[in-house]
Scaffold this motif. Structure first.
Motif, mmCIF file in Angstrom:
data_model
loop_
_atom_site.group_PDB
_atom_site.id
_atom_site.type_symbol
_atom_site.label_atom_id
_atom_site.label_comp_id
_atom_site.label_asym_id
_atom_site.label_seq_id
_atom_site.Cartn_x
_atom_site.Cartn_y
_atom_site.Cartn_z
ATOM 1 N N ALA A 3 -50.369 -50.624 3.488
ATOM 2 C CA ALA A 3 -51.428 -50.087 2.624
ATOM 3 C C ALA A 3 -52.100 -48.886 3.274
ATOM 4 N N ASP A 4 -52.291 -48.929 4.595
ATOM 5 C CA ASP A 4 -52.894 -47.800 5.309
ATOM 6 C C ASP A 4 -51.990 -46.569 5.258
ATOM 7 N N ILE A 5 -50.707 -46.799 5.433
ATOM 8 C CA ILE A 5 -49.739 -45.697 5.365
ATOM 9 C C ILE A 5 -49.728 -45.086 3.967
ATOM 10 N N MET A 6 -49.683 -45.931 2.957
ATOM 11 C CA MET A 6 -49.673 -45.436 1.572
ATOM 12 C C MET A 6 -50.963 -44.680 1.258
ATOM 13 N N HIS A 7 -52.087 -45.189 1.726
ATOM 14 C CA HIS A 7 -53.365 -44.512 1.505
ATOM 15 C C HIS A 7 -53.363 -43.148 2.196
ATOM 16 N N GLY A 8 -52.861 -43.107 3.427
ATOM 17 C CA GLY A 8 -52.773 -41.842 4.163
ATOM 18 C C GLY A 8 -51.882 -40.832 3.468
ATOM 19 N N LEU A 9 -50.728 -41.296 2.991
ATOM 20 C CA LEU A 9 -49.812 -40.406 2.267
ATOM 21 C C LEU A 9 -50.429 -39.894 0.977
ATOM 22 N N SER A 10 -51.067 -40.765 0.232
ATOM 23 C CA SER A 10 -51.665 -40.324 -1.029
ATOM 24 C C SER A 10 -52.785 -39.324 -0.768
ATOM 25 N N ALA A 11 -53.572 -39.529 0.273
ATOM 26 C CA ALA A 11 -54.637 -38.582 0.617
ATOM 27 C C ALA A 11 -54.041 -37.240 1.040
ATOM 28 N N TYR A 12 -52.958 -37.292 1.787
ATOM 29 C CA TYR A 12 -52.286 -36.057 2.225
ATOM 30 C C TYR A 12 -51.789 -35.260 1.027
ATOM 31 N N PHE A 13 -51.042 -35.918 0.128
ATOM 32 C CA PHE A 13 -50.511 -35.213 -1.036
ATOM 33 C C PHE A 13 -51.624 -34.756 -1.969
ATOM 34 N N TRP A 14 -52.670 -35.538 -2.102
ATOM 35 C CA TRP A 14 -53.807 -35.133 -2.936
ATOM 36 C C TRP A 14 -54.421 -33.842 -2.390
ATOM 37 N N SER A 15 -54.568 -33.766 -1.068
ATOM 38 C CA SER A 15 -55.157 -32.562 -0.472
ATOM 39 C C SER A 15 -54.229 -31.354 -0.615
ATOM 40 N N LEU A 16 -52.917 -31.592 -0.596
ATOM 41 C CA LEU A 16 -51.968 -30.489 -0.771
ATOM 42 C C LEU A 16 -52.067 -29.863 -2.155
ATOM 43 N N PHE A 17 -52.158 -30.692 -3.169
ATOM 44 C CA PHE A 17 -52.064 -30.204 -4.542
ATOM 45 C C PHE A 17 -53.410 -29.995 -5.222
ATOM 46 N N THR A 18 -54.508 -30.231 -4.531
ATOM 47 C CA THR A 18 -55.817 -29.992 -5.136
ATOM 48 C C THR A 18 -56.627 -28.980 -4.340
ATOM 49 N N GLY A 19 -55.995 -28.344 -3.361
ATOM 50 C CA GLY A 19 -56.682 -27.348 -2.543
ATOM 51 C C GLY A 19 -56.875 -26.048 -3.306
ATOM 52 N N PRO A 20 -57.477 -25.080 -2.661
ATOM 53 C CA PRO A 20 -57.718 -23.789 -3.315
ATOM 54 C C PRO A 20 -56.403 -23.062 -3.610
ATOM 55 N N VAL A 21 -56.390 -22.370 -4.730
ATOM 56 C CA VAL A 21 -55.223 -21.579 -5.141
ATOM 57 C C VAL A 21 -55.560 -20.118 -4.895
ATOM 58 N N ASP A 22 -54.753 -19.458 -4.069
ATOM 59 C CA ASP A 22 -54.961 -18.035 -3.817
ATOM 60 C C ASP A 22 -53.707 -17.264 -4.207
ATOM 61 N N LEU A 23 -53.759 -15.958 -4.090
ATOM 62 C CA LEU A 23 -52.639 -15.101 -4.500
ATOM 63 C C LEU A 23 -51.377 -15.413 -3.708
ATOM 64 N N VAL A 24 -51.514 -15.685 -2.435
ATOM 65 C CA VAL A 24 -50.348 -15.984 -1.601
ATOM 66 C C VAL A 24 -49.659 -17.254 -2.086
ATOM 67 N N LEU A 25 -50.441 -18.257 -2.414
ATOM 68 C CA LEU A 25 -49.864 -19.500 -2.934
ATOM 69 C C LEU A 25 -49.151 -19.244 -4.255
ATOM 70 N N LEU A 26 -49.754 -18.441 -5.118
ATOM 71 C CA LEU A 26 -49.111 -18.123 -6.399
ATOM 72 C C LEU A 26 -47.797 -17.374 -6.192
ATOM 73 N N ILE A 27 -47.763 -16.454 -5.233
ATOM 74 C CA ILE A 27 -46.521 -15.725 -4.928
ATOM 75 C C ILE A 27 -45.457 -16.700 -4.420
ATOM 76 N N GLY A 28 -45.848 -17.622 -3.559
ATOM 77 C CA GLY A 28 -44.911 -18.637 -3.076
ATOM 78 C C GLY A 28 -44.372 -19.492 -4.204
ATOM 79 N N LEU A 29 -45.224 -19.854 -5.139
ATOM 80 C CA LEU A 29 -44.783 -20.653 -6.287
ATOM 81 C C LEU A 29 -43.839 -19.866 -7.191
ATOM 82 N N VAL A 30 -44.094 -18.570 -7.365
ATOM 83 C CA VAL A 30 -43.183 -17.731 -8.152
ATOM 84 C C VAL A 30 -41.815 -17.672 -7.476
#
Length: 108
Positions: A3-30
């Motif tokens: 459960a601790d591992i799953m909680h850690g993973l979910s927090a990690y992925f949540w922080s990855l996909f809910t962080g600030p979006v900047d121009l560099v990130l948009l270029i990487g996504l393109v």
């Protein structure tokens, strides 16, 4: 423990996909979008032909995606990503050169 591992993973992925979006990130996504689109193009072309084919657009999408992702990796200073995209860019350029040389030679 699990459960601790799953909680850690979910927090990690949540922080990855809910962080600030900047121009560099948009270029990487393109770049990633271009790179992913090449597989869709190749799949559709193969389904239409009823056999495995690699259309010219596959190589252009590969080159474009790789070049954009290489720029992104250089900006992010990621040596693993830089090495991977550098080699890919060279390979895609070489394949395009071979395609165009073959077309010149056959008159197509």
């Amino acid at each position: 423990m699990v459960a601790d591992i799953m909680h850690g993973l979910s927090a990690y992925f949540w922080s990855l996909f809910t962080g600030p979006v900047d121009l560099v990130l948009l270029i990487g996504l393109v770049g990633q979008g271009l790179f992913t689109a090449r597989f869709l193009v190749q799949w559709i072309a193969s389904e239409r032909a009823g056999r495995s084919v690699i259309p010219l657009s596959f190589w252009f999408l590969s080159l474009g995606g790789s070049a954009v992702l290489l720029g992104y990796a250089l900006y992010r200073r990621d040596p693993v990503f830089i090495l991977g995209q550098s080699l890919g860019t060279v390979i895609y350029l070489r394949n395009l050169a071979l395609v165009f040389r073959e077309r010149r030679g056959t008159g197509a």
